[in-house]
Design a protein around this motif. Structure first.
Motif, short mmCIF file in Angstrom:
data_model
loop_
_atom_site.label_atom_id
_atom_site.label_comp_id
_atom_site.label_asym_id
_atom_site.label_seq_id
_atom_site.Cartn_x
_atom_site.Cartn_y
_atom_site.Cartn_z
N GLY A 70 -43.68 -28.55 91.90
CA GLY A 70 -44.96 -28.08 92.43
C GLY A 70 -46.13 -28.89 91.90
O GLY A 70 -46.09 -30.12 91.89
N LEU A 71 -47.15 -28.18 91.44
CA LEU A 71 -48.35 -28.85 90.95
C LEU A 71 -48.04 -29.74 89.76
O LEU A 71 -47.09 -29.48 89.00
N ASP A 72 -48.82 -30.80 89.59
CA ASP A 72 -48.75 -31.59 88.38
C ASP A 72 -50.16 -32.04 88.02
O ASP A 72 -51.02 -32.19 88.89
N ASP A 73 -50.39 -32.20 86.73
CA ASP A 73 -51.71 -32.64 86.26
C ASP A 73 -51.65 -33.99 85.56
O ASP A 73 -52.55 -34.36 84.83
N GLY A 74 -50.56 -34.71 85.79
CA GLY A 74 -50.41 -36.01 85.14
C GLY A 74 -49.72 -35.92 83.80
O GLY A 74 -49.25 -36.93 83.27
N SER A 75 -49.62 -34.73 83.24
CA SER A 75 -48.92 -34.52 81.97
C SER A 75 -47.75 -33.55 82.12
O SER A 75 -46.73 -33.70 81.45
N TRP A 76 -47.92 -32.56 82.98
CA TRP A 76 -46.89 -31.54 83.21
C TRP A 76 -46.71 -31.36 84.71
O TRP A 76 -47.65 -31.53 85.48
N LEU A 77 -45.49 -30.98 85.11
CA LEU A 77 -45.24 -30.68 86.51
C LEU A 77 -44.49 -29.36 86.62
O LEU A 77 -43.64 -29.04 85.77
N ALA A 78 -44.83 -28.59 87.65
CA ALA A 78 -44.26 -27.25 87.81
C ALA A 78 -42.87 -27.32 88.41
O ALA A 78 -42.57 -28.17 89.25
N VAL A 79 -42.00 -26.40 87.94
CA VAL A 79 -40.67 -26.23 88.53
C VAL A 79 -40.54 -24.78 88.97
O VAL A 79 -41.23 -23.89 88.45
N PRO A 80 -39.67 -24.48 89.93
CA PRO A 80 -39.51 -23.10 90.39
C PRO A 80 -39.11 -22.15 89.27
O PRO A 80 -38.42 -22.54 88.31
N ASP A 81 -39.55 -20.89 89.39
CA ASP A 81 -39.28 -19.91 88.34
C ASP A 81 -37.79 -19.70 88.10
O ASP A 81 -37.38 -19.31 86.99
N GLY A 82 -36.98 -19.96 89.10
CA GLY A 82 -35.54 -19.75 88.95
C GLY A 82 -34.89 -20.66 87.94
O GLY A 82 -33.74 -20.43 87.53
N TYR A 83 -35.59 -21.69 87.51
CA TYR A 83 -35.04 -22.63 86.52
C TYR A 83 -35.61 -22.38 85.12
O TYR A 83 -35.49 -23.23 84.25
N ALA A 84 -36.18 -21.22 84.91
CA ALA A 84 -36.83 -20.94 83.63
C ALA A 84 -35.87 -21.01 82.44
O ALA A 84 -36.27 -21.39 81.33
N ASP A 85 -34.60 -20.65 82.65
CA ASP A 85 -33.64 -20.64 81.54
C ASP A 85 -32.70 -21.84 81.56
O ASP A 85 -31.72 -21.88 80.82
#
Length: 350
Positions: A310-325
């Motif tokens: 998903g979103l990214d700020d150049g340092s971090w990028l979002a992944v779907p909640d289903g991959y939290a663990d």
């Protein structure tokens, strides 16, 4: 002869058989060598909960929404000039006093002319009522009286203009004159602005035009000065067109907390186009194609995962909640392929 030829063949057959037997013995006694795939050390981590923002970073300068030039409507020598830059003035506060003598004489002259004509008109009016004066004389004198009245009003107005007053309350940004200098309508005696109403006009690349126009009500704007000042801002206007020369469009915003900011100050502008609290991985964990590598359930292999981030700020990028663990490989990615044996090293071990 024939027996000798047969003997040769028998010898060759026996020699070949002996060689084959020797080879069989050699390969049967040779130790077998098996190939083992290399085990690659990697560092893994689970996604972290973070706020990620899609932000457009720009720069600009602080402006006052209204910078009012205080212009004298009459000319003359400045006799009094009580203001200086930085002073706060109220509405109608005196900015300067211009020599009034010429305008007082002008008023006296207009007043005398008006009074004389007023007296004459009174007499002609009385005669006209009795039929002893013509209508032409009456109307001509009345017109002269009206003109004299207007001239008197103009003289009084110009005399009042000799006292130059601020049209608004605010702070004096510029006070370029001084007592003894000549005032004229071509040169302002001061510039006054309301420093509680500050704005920034910023030029934005045309590729953001549609997105910013459609997200206008949800966009968040932040202003920061190099000195540490911070303020949120509200959008005042977005230009409805793109400048064909610069390929940019203008957006104007108003500071909601203007304390610590002054006109002319250089500032950084952050336009937050989207913001989300989500699970995220370091940006360097992603491959050039956008994919990620996960750790297999038993922790022995690397598995390629074609995940839609998903979103990214150049340092971090979002992944779907289903991959939290899930454990993702974040270090040791060079040369890594799906199915390669790995060993986990580092602090965040699976």
């Amino acid at each position: 002869m024939r027996r000798r030829g047969i003997a040769k063949y028998i010898v060759l057959i026996l020699a070949f058989a002996a060689i084959m037997a020797a080879l069989a013995v050699f390969f049967s006694t040779r130790s077998s060598v098996s190939y083992e795939r290399p085990v690659k050390p990697v560092e893994v981590m689970k996604p972290e909960k973070r706020v990620i923002r899609d932000t457009l970073e720009l720069t600009g300068y602080i402006e006052a929404e209204a910078m009012i030039p205080v212009v004298p409507f009459v000319s003359g020598t400045i006799e009094s000039y009580p203001v200086k830059a930085g002073d706060h003035v109220d509405k109608d506060a005196v900015i300067a006093e211009i020599d009034k003598e010429p305008y007082e004489l002008q008023k006296a002259q207009a007043e005398a002319a008006y009074l004389g004509l007023s007296s004459s008109f009174g007499r002609v009016e009385a005669l006209y009522q009795k039929g002893a004066a013509t209508k032409q004389d009456y109307e001509m004198l009345k017109a002269q009286l009206d003109a004299a009245s207007a001239q008197l009003e103009l003289a009084q107005l110009q005399l009042s203009y000799a006292t130059v007053r601020s049209p608004v309350a605010g702070t004096v940004l510029m006070a370029p004159s001084a007592a003894g200098s000549i005032a004229s309508p071509e040169s302002p005696l001061a510039v006054v602005s309301d420093l509680s109403d500050l704005v920034v006009s910023v030029k934005i690349g045309e590729r953001y035009f549609s997105r910013i126009s459609s997200l206008r009500d949800s966009i968040k704007v932040e202003i920061a000065s190099p000195q540490g000042g911070m303020s949120e801002a509200e959008i005042i206007s977005i230009a409805p067109y793109v400048d064909p020369t610069s390929k940019t469009f203008e957006m104007k915003v108003r500071l909601l907390s203007p304390e610590g900011f002054v006109p002319g100050m250089f500032v950084n502008i952050s336009i937050v186009l989207a913001e989300d609290e989500c699970y995220a991985l370091p940006y360097y964990a992603a491959q050039a194609g956008g994919g990620l590598y996960m750790l297999s359930d038993d922790g022995s292999e690397a598995l390629y995962a074609d995940i839609e981030t998903g979103l990214d700020d150049g340092s971090w990028l979002a992944v779907p909640d289903g991959y939290a663990d899930s454990f993702f490989i974040v270090r040791g990615l060079d040369g890594l392929v799906s199915g390669m044996p790995v060993t986990v090293v580092g602090e965040d071990e699976a």
